[in-house]
Motif scaffolding. Structure first.
Motif, mmCIF file in Angstrom:
data_model
loop_
_atom_site.group_PDB
_atom_site.id
_atom_site.type_symbol
_atom_site.label_atom_id
_atom_site.label_comp_id
_atom_site.label_asym_id
_atom_site.label_seq_id
_atom_site.Cartn_x
_atom_site.Cartn_y
_atom_site.Cartn_z
ATOM 1 N N CYS A 27 -11.657 -1.407 -7.164
ATOM 2 C CA CYS A 27 -11.369 -0.367 -6.186
ATOM 3 C C CYS A 27 -12.682 0.036 -5.531
ATOM 4 O O CYS A 27 -13.599 0.498 -6.205
ATOM 5 C CB CYS A 27 -10.716 0.840 -6.843
ATOM 6 S SG CYS A 27 -10.146 2.068 -5.654
ATOM 7 N N THR A 28 -12.774 -0.173 -4.250
ATOM 8 C CA THR A 28 -14.040 0.027 -3.550
ATOM 9 C C THR A 28 -13.993 1.204 -2.599
ATOM 10 O O THR A 28 -14.773 1.282 -1.664
ATOM 11 C CB THR A 28 -14.417 -1.240 -2.764
ATOM 12 O OG1 THR A 28 -13.316 -1.585 -1.912
ATOM 13 C CG2 THR A 28 -14.713 -2.387 -3.705
ATOM 14 N N GLY A 29 -13.115 2.119 -2.831
ATOM 15 C CA GLY A 29 -13.096 3.292 -1.969
ATOM 16 C C GLY A 29 -11.690 3.802 -1.754
ATOM 17 O O GLY A 29 -10.732 3.334 -2.356
ATOM 18 N N GLY A 30 -11.606 4.766 -0.891
ATOM 19 C CA GLY A 30 -10.293 5.328 -0.596
ATOM 20 C C GLY A 30 -10.033 6.575 -1.402
ATOM 21 O O GLY A 30 -10.365 6.649 -2.564
ATOM 22 N N THR A 31 -9.492 7.566 -0.767
ATOM 23 C CA THR A 31 -9.142 8.803 -1.458
ATOM 24 C C THR A 31 -7.697 9.149 -1.177
ATOM 25 O O THR A 31 -7.420 10.039 -0.402
ATOM 26 C CB THR A 31 -10.037 9.945 -0.985
ATOM 27 O OG1 THR A 31 -10.021 9.956 0.457
ATOM 28 C CG2 THR A 31 -11.454 9.785 -1.452
ATOM 29 N N TRP A 63 0.830 -1.214 0.000
ATOM 30 C CA TRP A 63 0.000 0.000 0.000
ATOM 31 C C TRP A 63 0.861 1.260 0.000
ATOM 32 O O TRP A 63 1.818 1.363 0.764
ATOM 33 C CB TRP A 63 -0.908 0.042 1.233
ATOM 34 C CG TRP A 63 -1.933 -1.045 1.348
ATOM 35 C CD1 TRP A 63 -2.114 -1.892 2.395
ATOM 36 C CD2 TRP A 63 -2.944 -1.393 0.389
ATOM 37 N NE1 TRP A 63 -3.159 -2.746 2.151
ATOM 38 C CE2 TRP A 63 -3.694 -2.462 0.917
ATOM 39 C CE3 TRP A 63 -3.289 -0.921 -0.868
ATOM 40 C CZ2 TRP A 63 -4.752 -3.061 0.250
ATOM 41 C CZ3 TRP A 63 -4.345 -1.520 -1.550
ATOM 42 C CH2 TRP A 63 -5.068 -2.573 -0.990
ATOM 43 N N MET A 64 0.488 2.194 -0.825
ATOM 44 C CA MET A 64 1.064 3.540 -0.775
ATOM 45 C C MET A 64 0.091 4.485 -0.083
ATOM 46 O O MET A 64 0.463 5.305 0.744
ATOM 47 C CB MET A 64 1.351 4.049 -2.193
ATOM 48 C CG MET A 64 2.382 3.247 -2.960
ATOM 49 S SD MET A 64 4.039 3.326 -2.216
ATOM 50 C CE MET A 64 4.167 1.659 -1.577
ATOM 51 N N PHE A 65 -1.181 4.388 -0.482
ATOM 52 C CA PHE A 65 -2.272 5.129 0.158
ATOM 53 C C PHE A 65 -3.491 4.221 0.216
ATOM 54 O O PHE A 65 -3.754 3.467 -0.725
ATOM 55 C CB PHE A 65 -2.650 6.372 -0.667
ATOM 56 C CG PHE A 65 -1.796 7.572 -0.429
ATOM 57 C CD1 PHE A 65 -2.028 8.400 0.662
ATOM 58 C CD2 PHE A 65 -0.782 7.892 -1.315
ATOM 59 C CE1 PHE A 65 -1.254 9.523 0.867
ATOM 60 C CE2 PHE A 65 -0.006 9.017 -1.110
ATOM 61 C CZ PHE A 65 -0.239 9.834 -0.014
ATOM 62 N N GLY A 66 -4.280 4.288 1.285
ATOM 63 C CA GLY A 66 -5.544 3.577 1.358
ATOM 64 C C GLY A 66 -5.384 2.072 1.306
ATOM 65 O O GLY A 66 -4.273 1.534 1.230
#
Lengths: 189, 204
Positions: B66-70, B51-54
């Motif tokens: 992709c089910t979400g994350g900003t 993971w880098m983000f989210g």
């Protein structure tokens, strides 16, 4: 397809893709394509649109500092179009100049663009008290292809170039040619 | 887009199992497996998704959703800086993209990124150094649910280009991140529509 090379204001805060750092004209101008390089708080790059009126709108905005019209043949977008001709100085409306020639040639005391501009303008005009900006806006530009920072002075297209601009030829170098080569080097990458 | 999902998804699966690829991932795994718990078909020894983000990227029906994350962003090391990163199919959501030249620094937003942006109707390239920095875009009519085939981000020296089915859509140059070797998957503000399948990474 019509195109311009320009330097313009950057917008956005970089916190999301929608608010990414980007040139101001990305919003609301219907631009078909652009590609460029962020330089501090500004962008330098190429803009493409089939309608000259849109490019004129961008060119004359106070958010755009500097423009060179570029004639593009073919339909290719972006920096790959190596066949695109840069306009010759005689018809390119280049109302700018670049003073670089190695910063080591300048007095080390000159740290600010305005000071350097004043020095250069005094040199080329022979008038010590010459207005250092003379209608130009001045800032530093990172130009890796030239090996150092470049002092770029620019004025909007709508302002007529002065004879002083036409006489600028610093330390025996052809500034306009250097500028053209610099832009061409960006274009051909 | 003219391609129904069922007609194009998995079209790549008949090829040799990762031959010639630095990274090859068909995203074949148990539903809901987080991407970082999934092992690609081919990858350099010791290289794994991270993971880098989210954490919103997971396997669904043997593809990556992709089910979400900003944002939701995961990288894997390809071992090469000059690469072609290609998804055989990519279903658009809001900001669906690919990454090259990732540094692997978690939560630092670093790398060369491409997006299909349905909210802006544009293809866009980014050279991110801690912030999203757009360096090129081209207008396009894009709708969530559109299926893009052979979505390909190429980075070679300072040249950056995005192609669909071998046709250039947007290109730029940048001297940012010339030697970094991680590639990645990136989605932003996604609700489950975004999907990637049959990822290949080839040295250029």
């Amino acid at each position: 397809m019509k195109a311009i090379f320009l330097v313009c204001r950057r917008i956005g805060d970089g916190k999301s893709p929608k608010a990414a750092y980007r040139p101001w004209f990305k919003e609301g101008t219907g631009i078909a394509g652009w590609a460029g390089t962020p330089i501090g708080d500004e962008f330098a790059g190429n803009v493409f649109h089939k309608e000259q009126s849109i490019l004129d709108l961008i060119s004359t905005s106070p958010l755009t500092e500097f423009v060179i019209p570029i004639e593009v043949t073919g339909k290719a977008l972006g920096w790959k179009n190596k066949d695109a001709d840069l306009p010759a100085n005689t018809h390119g409306k280049i109302t700018s100049w670049i003073a670089k020639a190695g910063l080591q040639k300048l007095d080390p005391a000159f740290k600010k663009p305005g000071q350097v501009a004043k020095h250069i303008m005094a040199q080329v005009s022979g008038v010590e008290s010459v207005d250092p900006l003379n209608g130009f806006r001045v800032h530093w530009v990172e130009a890796p292809t030239m090996g150092a920072k470049v002092l770029m002075a620019m004025r909007p297209m709508k302002v007529k170039a002065t004879s002083l601009h036409d006489r600028i030829n610093i330390w025996g170098e052809n500034i306009n040619k250097r500028f053209e080569n610099w832009v061409k080097s960006l274009w051909s990458k | 887009m003219p391609y129904p999902v069922a007609a194009v998804r998995g079209r790549f699966a008949g090829g040799a199992a990762g031959a010639g690829y630095l990274v090859y991932d068909t995203f074949t795994d148990t539903n809901a497996t987080p991407l970082v718990s999934h092992t690609p078909d081919t990858a350099p020894v010791g290289s794994a998704w991270a993971w880098m983000f989210g954490t919103g990227l997971s396997i669904q029906s043997n593809s990556l959703d992709c089910t979400g994350g900003t944002p939701s962003w995961a990288n894997i090391d390809s071992g090469n800086a000059n690469v072609s990163v290609k998804a055989a199919t990519m279903i658009l959501g809001t900001y669906v993209g690919l990454v090259a030249r990732g540094t692997g620094d978690v939560a630092e937003n670093e790398g060369i990124m491409f997006h299909c942006q349905t909210t802006e109707d544009a293809y866009a390239l980014f050279a991110n150094q801690g912030a999203y920095t757009e360096i090129a875009s081209a207008a396009a009519t894009l709708t969530p649910g559109d299926v893009v085939t052979n979505a390909e981000l190429n980075v070679n020296g300072t040249a950056i280009e995005f192609l669909i089915d071998g046709v250039s859509k947007v290109s730029a140059t940048s001297s940012v991140w010339l030697t970094q070797t991680q590639i990645g998957i990136h989605g932003y503000n996604e609700n489950g529509t975004a999907d990637w399948d049959d990822l290949t990474v080839t040295a250029l």
